[in-house]
Design an enzyme around this catalytic site. Sequence first.
Site, short mmCIF file in Angstrom:
data_model
loop_
_atom_site.label_atom_id
_atom_site.label_comp_id
_atom_site.label_asym_id
_atom_site.label_seq_id
_atom_site.Cartn_x
_atom_site.Cartn_y
_atom_site.Cartn_z
N ASP A 222 52.99 49.21 43.40
CA ASP A 222 51.89 48.35 43.86
C ASP A 222 52.51 47.05 44.38
OD1 ASP A 222 49.55 46.96 44.28
OD2 ASP A 222 48.76 47.23 42.25
N HIS A 302 38.55 45.15 43.79
CA HIS A 302 38.16 43.73 43.78
C HIS A 302 38.13 43.16 45.18
CE1 HIS A 302 42.50 42.96 44.39
NE2 HIS A 302 42.67 43.96 43.53
N HIS A 310 42.35 38.16 43.69
CA HIS A 310 41.12 38.68 43.09
C HIS A 310 39.88 37.93 43.55
CE1 HIS A 310 43.91 40.49 39.94
NE2 HIS A 310 43.32 41.51 40.51
N GLU A 338 40.80 50.39 44.83
CA GLU A 338 41.89 51.03 44.08
C GLU A 338 41.30 51.83 42.93
OE1 GLU A 338 44.61 48.37 42.04
OE2 GLU A 338 43.14 46.74 42.10
N GLU A 433 45.63 52.85 46.38
CA GLU A 433 44.87 51.65 46.74
C GLU A 433 44.96 51.36 48.23
OE1 GLU A 433 44.64 46.99 45.25
OE2 GLU A 433 46.50 48.13 44.95
#
Length: 452
Positions: A222, A302, A310, A338, A433
């Site tokens: 990630d 998010h 975020h 994600e 994601e």
Amino acid sequence: MTAVSPEQAMADLKLNGATASPKQNGSTGPNVTSGDLENGNSDDDEAEEGEEGHAGAGEGAAKKKKKRKPRKKKKAGAAKGQTSPPTVKVSDLFPNNTYPVGEEVEYKDENAYRTTSEEKRHLDRMNSDFLSDYRQAAEVHKQVRKYAHSAIKPGMSLTEICELIENGTRNLTGHSGLEEGDNLIAGVAFPTGVNLDHCAAHYSPNAGNKTVLKEEHVMKVDFGVHVNGRIVDSAWTVAFQPQYDNLLAAVKDATNTGVRLAGIDARFSEIGEGIQEAMESYEVELNGQTYPVKSIRNLNGHTIGQYSIHGGSSGKSVPIVKGGSNEKMEEGEVYAIETFGSTGKGVVRDDMETSHYAKIADAPKAALRVASAKTLLRSIDKNFGTLPFCRRYLDRLGHDKYLLGLNNLVQAGIVQDYPPLVDIKGSYTAQLEHTILLRPNVKEVISRGDDY
């Protein structure tokens, strides 16, 4: 930056590259576009010489035309291709700042009018700088992960893998992150996560960590890239053994379902329900025992804000199980869709040594009595702002003996710590994601590549 339509971009820039077939284990990646420009000279532009009398010939001698070989087409302003490992700035590969467009998906049903609405198209054109920054960041992500797909092998340390990705990101954005404020212009958006097996998120090795990737591991990779704070957040799962194929297929199906359901006026409750249904239609057989794949119910997607991974204090969450709120997505928002699947309980908790931190955007002012905390906070402000960072990044900047000051900032509510998130030991987790832009007239999956 000047706005250029996708049609004009395609006319100006011919992209060359071979397509590799994607595999579930993430062993292949997206193409790297060369950015070569071709000059469309034609033979009609060649000047033919007129008739000439042959030297020494008498009057009435046959006249001949002098034949010339046609010129070869020249490549005007051809940009060099990407190296391996990647070192050439993406802005050098696309000198006109016209970067590849992500996957564009037209809105449907009551929002179908947006596709042809001149008002919505005008609003979209007003976002030219926003889109250019996002597409540049996305192209960096795709090219770095293309190399990562081919380079990541069992036997590599997790630190080597992180540095491979992060150095590639710094090279391709042209910002090393070592000059004051350098990383705030462009570069690494947050620490690279290399999460093994039952660990689902927020794990990055600290200095001295000697953990090695093994053949039997399942690793979530990630990482994020930003340009002017416009963050592309995208992740995939690496596995080398075919027994994990269904686990990887589950998160791929679930994430693509979430991407499909997402859009202006889409309800989070419906997106979460669709993701869970897709995820939990899979099961995995490991060592003769069958495990259902579960959506990890306390993890979610998010919103993404500028310099805020975020979405800040007003950020929204995208659930990956049913029962979410009836709140809707809105025009202009950016989302990380994600999904996380697990063969365990489908719930994660904090565990292991913390590596991820971020300054809280609206943190209260607090009296800091530890001198090292004050020094560290000034450095965080100058080098990261509200972008997440890890202890390796502080080491890289030359900080030492900073743990007392860092813990003081956390206790004072100025910096947030993000411990690794794990399911039960012995279980396996996977992740996929994408970042999507809810543009006024079209949904753009900005991180979509040939790999996933």
